[in-house]
Structures are given as C-alpha cells and as structure tokens.
Write a protein that holds these residues in place. Structure first.
Motif, PDB file in Angstrom:
ATOM      1  N   ALA A 143      10.691  45.165  45.029  1.00  0.00           N
ATOM      2  CA  ALA A 143      11.653  46.115  44.456  1.00  0.00           C
ATOM      3  C   ALA A 143      11.586  47.467  45.158  1.00  0.00           C
ATOM      4  CB  ALA A 143      11.392  46.284  42.964  1.00  0.00           C
ATOM      5  N   LYS A 144      10.435  47.812  45.678  1.00  0.00           N
ATOM      6  CA  LYS A 144      10.284  49.098  46.364  1.00  0.00           C
ATOM      7  C   LYS A 144      11.028  49.101  47.698  1.00  0.00           C
ATOM      8  CE  LYS A 144       5.632  49.563  44.401  1.00  0.00           C
ATOM      9  NZ  LYS A 144       6.021  50.381  43.259  1.00  0.00           N
ATOM     10  N   LYS A 145      11.301  47.913  48.225  1.00  0.00           N
ATOM     11  CA  LYS A 145      11.960  47.802  49.528  1.00  0.00           C
ATOM     12  C   LYS A 145      13.455  47.555  49.398  1.00  0.00           C
ATOM     13  CE  LYS A 145      11.849  45.226  53.877  1.00  0.00           C
ATOM     14  NZ  LYS A 145      11.190  44.140  54.648  1.00  0.00           N
ATOM     15  N   LEU A 146      13.841  46.643  48.498  1.00  0.00           N
ATOM     16  CA  LEU A 146      15.244  46.271  48.356  1.00  0.00           C
ATOM     17  C   LEU A 146      15.931  47.170  47.334  1.00  0.00           C
ATOM     18  CD1 LEU A 146      14.815  42.388  48.369  1.00  0.00           C
ATOM     19  CD2 LEU A 146      15.298  43.897  50.299  1.00  0.00           C
ATOM     20  N   HIS A 147      16.377  48.324  47.781  1.00  0.00           N
ATOM     21  CA  HIS A 147      16.916  49.326  46.867  1.00  0.00           C
ATOM     22  C   HIS A 147      18.157  48.840  46.121  1.00  0.00           C
ATOM     23  CE1 HIS A 147      14.071  52.262  48.307  1.00  0.00           C
ATOM     24  NE2 HIS A 147      14.438  52.026  49.554  1.00  0.00           N
ATOM     25  N   LYS A 148      19.018  48.060  46.786  1.00  0.00           N
ATOM     26  CA  LYS A 148      20.241  47.596  46.142  1.00  0.00           C
ATOM     27  C   LYS A 148      19.950  46.626  45.003  1.00  0.00           C
ATOM     28  CE  LYS A 148      23.308  48.195  50.125  1.00  0.00           C
ATOM     29  NZ  LYS A 148      24.250  47.537  51.066  1.00  0.00           N
ATOM     30  N   LEU A 149      18.860  45.897  45.109  1.00  0.00           N
ATOM     31  CA  LEU A 149      18.477  44.925  44.081  1.00  0.00           C
ATOM     32  C   LEU A 149      17.307  45.425  43.243  1.00  0.00           C
ATOM     33  CD1 LEU A 149      18.685  41.659  46.209  1.00  0.00           C
ATOM     34  CD2 LEU A 149      20.365  42.499  44.572  1.00  0.00           C
ATOM     35  N   LYS A 150      16.988  46.696  43.397  1.00  0.00           N
ATOM     36  CA  LYS A 150      15.807  47.266  42.750  1.00  0.00           C
ATOM     37  C   LYS A 150      15.765  46.991  41.252  1.00  0.00           C
ATOM     38  CE  LYS A 150      13.430  51.696  42.110  1.00  0.00           C
ATOM     39  NZ  LYS A 150      13.436  53.140  42.471  1.00  0.00           N
ATOM     40  N   ASN A 151      16.850  47.297  40.546  1.00  0.00           N
ATOM     41  CA  ASN A 151      16.857  47.136  39.091  1.00  0.00           C
ATOM     42  C   ASN A 151      16.710  45.679  38.677  1.00  0.00           C
ATOM     43  OD1 ASN A 151      17.170  49.893  38.748  1.00  0.00           O
ATOM     44  ND2 ASN A 151      19.402  49.794  38.630  1.00  0.00           N
ATOM     45  N   VAL A 152      17.356  44.784  39.426  1.00  0.00           N
ATOM     46  CA  VAL A 152      17.281  43.353  39.113  1.00  0.00           C
ATOM     47  C   VAL A 152      15.855  42.838  39.298  1.00  0.00           C
ATOM     48  CG1 VAL A 152      18.067  41.049  39.787  1.00  0.00           C
ATOM     49  CG2 VAL A 152      19.688  42.957  39.735  1.00  0.00           C
ATOM     50  N   ILE A 153      15.232  43.254  40.374  1.00  0.00           N
ATOM     51  CA  ILE A 153      13.872  42.774  40.661  1.00  0.00           C
ATOM     52  C   ILE A 153      12.857  43.381  39.694  1.00  0.00           C
ATOM     53  CG2 ILE A 153      12.062  42.618  42.419  1.00  0.00           C
ATOM     54  CD1 ILE A 153      14.264  42.779  44.531  1.00  0.00           C
ATOM     55  N   TYR A 154      13.044  44.657  39.352  1.00  0.00           N
ATOM     56  CA  TYR A 154      12.147  45.264  38.363  1.00  0.00           C
ATOM     57  C   TYR A 154      12.315  44.603  36.998  1.00  0.00           C
ATOM     58  CZ  TYR A 154      10.050  49.106  40.999  1.00  0.00           C
ATOM     59  OH  TYR A 154       9.287  49.850  41.875  1.00  0.00           O
ATOM     60  N   GLU A 155      13.524  44.132  36.725  1.00  0.00           N
ATOM     61  CA  GLU A 155      13.741  43.411  35.468  1.00  0.00           C
ATOM     62  C   GLU A 155      12.950  42.110  35.461  1.00  0.00           C
ATOM     63  OE1 GLU A 155      17.391  41.580  32.734  1.00  0.00           O
ATOM     64  OE2 GLU A 155      17.828  42.617  34.607  1.00  0.00           O
ATOM     65  N   ARG A 156      12.894  41.445  36.627  1.00  0.00           N
ATOM     66  CA  ARG A 156      12.080  40.226  36.729  1.00  0.00           C
ATOM     67  C   ARG A 156      10.603  40.550  36.506  1.00  0.00           C
ATOM     68  NH1 ARG A 156      10.962  35.253  38.194  1.00  0.00           N
ATOM     69  NH2 ARG A 156       9.347  34.798  39.723  1.00  0.00           N
ATOM     70  N   LYS A 157      10.155  41.655  37.073  1.00  0.00           N
ATOM     71  CA  LYS A 157       8.768  42.094  36.863  1.00  0.00           C
ATOM     72  C   LYS A 157       8.501  42.279  35.376  1.00  0.00           C
ATOM     73  CE  LYS A 157       6.063  46.334  37.198  1.00  0.00           C
ATOM     74  NZ  LYS A 157       6.060  47.740  37.670  1.00  0.00           N
ATOM     75  N   THR A 158       9.427  42.926  34.676  1.00  0.00           N
ATOM     76  CA  THR A 158       9.275  43.173  33.241  1.00  0.00           C
ATOM     77  C   THR A 158       9.220  41.870  32.463  1.00  0.00           C
ATOM     78  OG1 THR A 158      10.404  45.311  33.364  1.00  0.00           O
ATOM     79  CG2 THR A 158      10.340  44.230  31.217  1.00  0.00           C
ATOM     80  N   ILE A 159      10.103  40.936  32.792  1.00  0.00           N
ATOM     81  CA  ILE A 159      10.137  39.638  32.102  1.00  0.00           C
ATOM     82  C   ILE A 159       8.836  38.876  32.312  1.00  0.00           C
ATOM     83  CG2 ILE A 159      11.258  37.368  32.070  1.00  0.00           C
ATOM     84  CD1 ILE A 159      13.889  38.819  32.715  1.00  0.00           C
ATOM     85  N   LEU A 160       8.316  38.917  33.528  1.00  0.00           N
ATOM     86  CA  LEU A 160       7.053  38.231  33.822  1.00  0.00           C
ATOM     87  C   LEU A 160       5.901  38.834  33.017  1.00  0.00           C
ATOM     88  CD1 LEU A 160       7.436  37.798  37.688  1.00  0.00           C
ATOM     89  CD2 LEU A 160       7.060  35.929  36.054  1.00  0.00           C
TER      90      LEU A 160
END
Length: 250
Positions: A143-160
């Motif tokens: 998420a720190k690298k893919l800024h355009k998908l940052k929120n989506v990837i951080y959401e996956r982190k939260t779900i995990l």
C-alpha cells in the motif's frame, strides 16, 4: 493586587481581558476565573483522531490561548511524526523490492504460496495465523507503493487484522491494541509470535478497538522489521526456504 496575577495567567486569557486588567478596568478575580476555565477546556480537549486540517481549524477558531498553544504543539508533533514515518516508509519500500526477489532465497510470492500449501495440507491453526500475518504485512508494504490502490490495499490489511483476531482467541498468544502509537495513527496492534517476537501494525480504523483487547507493552524499537521477523519465524518453524531449495535440487 497586580502581583497576584502571574505572566502565565495573563498569557492564558484573551487580549481584551488582559489589557482590561492591566489598565485597572477588570478585577484580578475575573482574570483568574477565565484562566482556570481556559486551562480546564484545554486539558480536557482530546486530539484523538483529528487530522492536521481539523487541528488547524480549531486553532484558528478558538479564543482560548492555552488551547491554541496546545493545538499548535500538536500540529508540530504531527509534522515531526510524519517526517519520521516518511523516512521509515522509504526504507520499507526498498526492503519490499528485495523481499519480492530474495525472501528466504525464493522470493516473497513463493513463500506465501508454500505457506498456503502447508496450511491446506496440515490445517494447522498457528501456521494459518502466521500466513495471515505474512499477508497482512505484504499488504501493508504494498500500500505504501501503490498510491492509486492505497485505500483498497489498506482495507485488505484491516480485514486481515480483524479476521486474525478471531483465530488468536483460540491460542495462548499475547496480543492486543495500544493507543500509544508514536505515529500519526489512532492505534497500534501488537501480536507476539510464540517465540516472543513482537509484531506491530498501525491503524486508524475505529472498529479495530472492538477486535483486540487493550494491551500494556512497549514497542521494541525495531523499525521496518516486521516482514523480516515473520520471514525469520517461518524459516525457523516451517523451514520454508530450506524446503524450497531441497525441492529445486531434487
């Protein structure tokens, strides 16, 4: 009567009240009363969950000099934490590129794939938890690298992190959530591996407090090391890197 009013008190009230007292138009008692009211408001004001934008707005709107100074200090601390966080993020991104190719000698995606295979074959609860923690940190770094998908990837982190909390309830592992984050985040989730290794993730998701009990612990001070800690544990416990090398040599 002037001697009963200190410079600290005068600095803690509005300009109009201060000037009125200094010109003898306002009694000392009114100045002290206003100072105590301002001090109480400032001491009870919580910065929790507020952005720099929120803090700036509050600082501009308040007529309480004590609160205004508190907000100003908080903004400076926020900026300092951001500088530290940006520096650590740069290191993490450099490490991520190395993990992709060289994690345990086989690359990160291969490690994840082998852990998934191990979990399917053994149905081992602790291995499943370790896999989820590995995927959590992979999402965190990506998420720190893919800024355009940052929120989506951080959401996956939260779900995990939410999902793994249910599995942790079935173990004797030490884990919990702390509000002493050291960064511009609302919480820090701590999970200790069975060998005592501390893992941690920052979070701003308010619901995270409902998934983890509060924990009293101190950060171990090892910045940008979560992925390395997980990989080291996987190597020592499941011999993933060694197994892959053996398979390739066979």
């Amino acid at each position: 009567m002037t001697d009963s009013i200190t410079n600290e008190i005068l600095a803690g009230v509005g300009k109009k009240l201060r000037n009125g007292y200094l010109t003898g138009k306002i009694p000392a008692g009114k100045v002290v009363e206003n100072y105590r009211r301002n001090l109480k408001e400032a001491s009870q004001f919580s910065m929790f969950g507020l952005s720099v934008f929120d803090l700036t707005r509050i600082g501009d709107e308040t007529h309480n000099p004590i609160l205004k100074n508190k907000v100003k200090e908080c903004i400076e601390l926020y900026k300092e934490k951001s500088r530290c966080s940006n520096s650590q993020n740069k290191i993490s991104l450099e490490k991520l590129e190395n993990y992709r190719e060289n994690a345990l000698g086989i690359g990160l995606r291969k490690v994840i794939s082998m852990m998934k295979h191990l979990v399917r074959q053994s149905d081992d609860l602790e291995a499943r938890i370790v896999l989820m923690l590995l995927e959590t940190e992979f999402a965190n770094l990506t998420a720190k690298k893919l800024h355009k998908l940052k929120n989506v990837i951080y959401e996956r982190k939260t779900i995990l992190l939410e999902d793994v909390s249910y599995l942790l309830n079935e173990t004797g592992w030490k884990y919990g959530i702390s509000y002493n984050t050291g960064k511009n985040a609302s919480y820090i989730v701590y999970i200790y591996l069975p060998n005592g290794t501390q893992l941690s993730w920052h979070s701003n998701e308010y619901q995270m407090m409902y998934y983890y009990p509060e924990i009293q612990c101190e950060w171990d001070g090892q910045a940008c090391m979560t992925m390395e800690k997980i990989l080291s544990y996987i190597c020592e416990t499941y011999h993933i890197g060694e197994r892959a090398v053996s398979e390739m040599a066979a």
